[in-house]
Write a protein that holds these residues in place. Structure first.
Motif, PDB file in Angstrom:
ATOM      1  N   UNK A  23       0.834  -1.207   0.000  1.00  0.00           N
ATOM      2  CA  UNK A  23       0.000   0.000   0.000  1.00  0.00           C
ATOM      3  C   UNK A  23       0.871   1.261   0.000  1.00  0.00           C
ATOM      4  N   UNK A  24       1.992   1.197   0.712  1.00  0.00           N
ATOM      5  CA  UNK A  24       2.934   2.327   0.727  1.00  0.00           C
ATOM      6  C   UNK A  24       3.478   2.564  -0.679  1.00  0.00           C
ATOM      7  N   UNK A  25       3.944   1.485  -1.310  1.00  0.00           N
ATOM      8  CA  UNK A  25       4.524   1.583  -2.647  1.00  0.00           C
ATOM      9  C   UNK A  25       3.514   2.128  -3.660  1.00  0.00           C
ATOM     10  N   UNK A  26       2.263   1.687  -3.537  1.00  0.00           N
ATOM     11  CA  UNK A  26       1.212   2.168  -4.447  1.00  0.00           C
ATOM     12  C   UNK A  26       0.939   3.651  -4.238  1.00  0.00           C
ATOM     13  N   UNK A  27       0.954   4.070  -2.973  1.00  0.00           N
ATOM     14  CA  UNK A  27       0.618   5.460  -2.634  1.00  0.00           C
ATOM     15  C   UNK A  27       1.668   6.446  -3.128  1.00  0.00           C
ATOM     16  N   UNK A  28       2.947   6.130  -2.894  1.00  0.00           N
ATOM     17  CA  UNK A  28       3.996   7.119  -3.184  1.00  0.00           C
ATOM     18  C   UNK A  28       4.301   7.291  -4.668  1.00  0.00           C
ATOM     19  N   UNK A  29       3.738   6.425  -5.498  1.00  0.00           N
ATOM     20  CA  UNK A  29       3.932   6.593  -6.950  1.00  0.00           C
ATOM     21  C   UNK A  29       3.360   7.941  -7.403  1.00  0.00           C
ATOM     22  N   UNK A  30       2.256   8.346  -6.796  1.00  0.00           N
ATOM     23  CA  UNK A  30       1.612   9.587  -7.240  1.00  0.00           C
ATOM     24  C   UNK A  30       1.560  10.677  -6.179  1.00  0.00           C
ATOM     25  N   UNK A  31       1.862  10.348  -4.910  1.00  0.00           N
ATOM     26  CA  UNK A  31       1.711  11.331  -3.838  1.00  0.00           C
ATOM     27  C   UNK A  31       3.044  11.627  -3.141  1.00  0.00           C
ATOM     28  N   UNK A  32       3.204  12.880  -2.745  1.00  0.00           N
ATOM     29  CA  UNK A  32       4.415  13.293  -2.025  1.00  0.00           C
ATOM     30  C   UNK A  32       4.330  12.871  -0.554  1.00  0.00           C
ATOM     31  N   UNK A  33       5.421  12.335  -0.044  1.00  0.00           N
ATOM     32  CA  UNK A  33       5.509  11.937   1.368  1.00  0.00           C
ATOM     33  C   UNK A  33       6.839  12.457   1.924  1.00  0.00           C
ATOM     34  N   UNK A  34       6.806  13.041   3.123  1.00  0.00           N
ATOM     35  CA  UNK A  34       8.040  13.584   3.713  1.00  0.00           C
ATOM     36  C   UNK A  34       8.806  12.562   4.535  1.00  0.00           C
ATOM     37  N   UNK A  35       8.092  11.580   5.120  1.00  0.00           N
ATOM     38  CA  UNK A  35       8.757  10.600   5.976  1.00  0.00           C
ATOM     39  C   UNK A  35       7.857   9.379   6.125  1.00  0.00           C
ATOM     40  N   UNK A  36       8.475   8.198   6.265  1.00  0.00           N
ATOM     41  CA  UNK A  36       7.718   6.955   6.420  1.00  0.00           C
ATOM     42  C   UNK A  36       8.065   6.304   7.754  1.00  0.00           C
ATOM     43  N   UNK A  37       7.020   5.901   8.481  1.00  0.00           N
ATOM     44  CA  UNK A  37       7.191   5.111   9.712  1.00  0.00           C
ATOM     45  C   UNK A  37       6.579   3.752   9.420  1.00  0.00           C
ATOM     46  N   UNK A  38       7.367   2.682   9.541  1.00  0.00           N
ATOM     47  CA  UNK A  38       6.840   1.359   9.174  1.00  0.00           C
ATOM     48  C   UNK A  38       7.208   0.281  10.175  1.00  0.00           C
ATOM     49  N   UNK A  39       6.226  -0.583  10.446  1.00  0.00           N
ATOM     50  CA  UNK A  39       6.476  -1.789  11.221  1.00  0.00           C
ATOM     51  C   UNK A  39       7.279  -2.755  10.344  1.00  0.00           C
ATOM     52  N   UNK A  40       7.932  -3.739  10.945  1.00  0.00           N
ATOM     53  CA  UNK A  40       8.654  -4.747  10.148  1.00  0.00           C
ATOM     54  C   UNK A  40       7.708  -5.865   9.712  1.00  0.00           C
ATOM     55  N   UNK A  41       6.979  -6.439  10.677  1.00  0.00           N
ATOM     56  CA  UNK A  41       6.158  -7.617  10.376  1.00  0.00           C
ATOM     57  C   UNK A  41       4.816  -7.208   9.763  1.00  0.00           C
ATOM     58  N   UNK A  42       4.719  -7.336   8.429  1.00  0.00           N
ATOM     59  CA  UNK A  42       3.475  -7.019   7.713  1.00  0.00           C
ATOM     60  C   UNK A  42       3.306  -8.018   6.570  1.00  0.00           C
TER      61      UNK A  42
END
Length: 259
Positions: A42-61
């Motif tokens: 979902x992150x990869x799909x989102x950032x293709x078209x939208x600007x993001x300044x920083x990502x916070x992500x869990x490991x286990x997904x």
């Protein structure tokens, strides 16, 4: 950091536990615009078209976990500049080493205090702003100084060389840069904006002015000659731009550098 309406950063938070996601989004939402994702895809799909300044992500997904997400972002030139904070329940040293190996900018163990996460985000974003401002306001600071990793450094060096090689061309533009960098215009625009907080045209303009600063220090050309050399259509236009960017006129700058 002062987060008024005009400077709200966009933070993307990824976690497959909806309650944790909602908690983080609620807490961070006071200071940032927060986007929620349930997995790395979902992150990869989102950032293709939208600007993001920083990502916070869990490991286990599921689908794409935090390690794979971080790797794919840091290996992709379009996104390698985005700061990445990795969250994990693992508290052993090995998983920390793993996280940093994958290119994470910071590593936070669960359970953590929200204020600690906030401080980490703040620190990463503020450091980045300081680096950008120092570059913009200091005539002799090179473009690659704003790079935070090797991929971005290589990108900026290539971009800088391209601008310098064509610096006397008044028509130097984003389309020409995109063509030579083998990137689409929107991708190049987002990359330059993400890494420098400048539009491509602003970056071209600052690069012209920094080249002019070098030539002023060398002292072999007159100001009107330097103006033409770096692609300005008049020396008065050049002088106004130089003064606005660096806070001194070209003449004052040259005089201050005379040995």
């Amino acid at each position: 950091m002062h987060n008024n309406v005009t400077t709200r950063f966009t933070i993307l938070v990824a976690d497959d536990h909806q309650d944790i996601l909602d908690f983080l989004a609620d807490d961070l939402g006071e200071h940032y615009d927060v986007v929620k994702a349930n997995n790395g895809q979902e992150v990869l799909d989102f950032i293709v078209t939208q600007h993001v300044d920083l990502i916070v992500s869990d490991i286990m997904m599921p689908y794409v976990d935090g390690y794979e997400l971080c790797t794919r972002l840091k290996e992709n030139l379009s996104y390698s500049h985005i700061p990445f904070i990795m969250l994990t329940a693992k508290n052993n040293l090995q998983s920390k080493i793993e996280g940093l190996k994958y290119g994470a900018d910071a590593y936070i163990e669960k359970p953590f205090s929200p204020s600690f996460l906030q401080a980490q985000i703040d620190s990463l974003l503020r450091n980045r702003q300081h680096v950008r401002e120092h570059y913009s306001k200091s005539p002799l600071v090179p473009l690659n100084s704003i790079a935070l990793n090797k991929a971005d450094q290589a990108f900026l060096e290539k971009l800088n060389t391209l601008i310098i090689e064509n610096i006397s061309e008044q028509g130097l533009c984003v389309d020409m840069l995109a063509d030579h960098m083998h990137m689409s215009r929107p991708t190049l625009y987002r990359k330059i904006k993400g890494i420098s907080n400048l539009s491509p045209n602003e970056l071209i303009n600052i690069t012209r002015l920094k080249k002019a600063a070098d030539l002023l220090i060398e002292g072999e050309l007159k100001i009107y000659e330097i103006s033409t050399t770096v692609g300005f259509n008049s020396s008065s236009h050049f002088t106004r731009n130089f003064q606005k960017q660096f806070g001194v006129s070209p003449k004052e700058y040259a005089d201050s550098k005379v040995k």
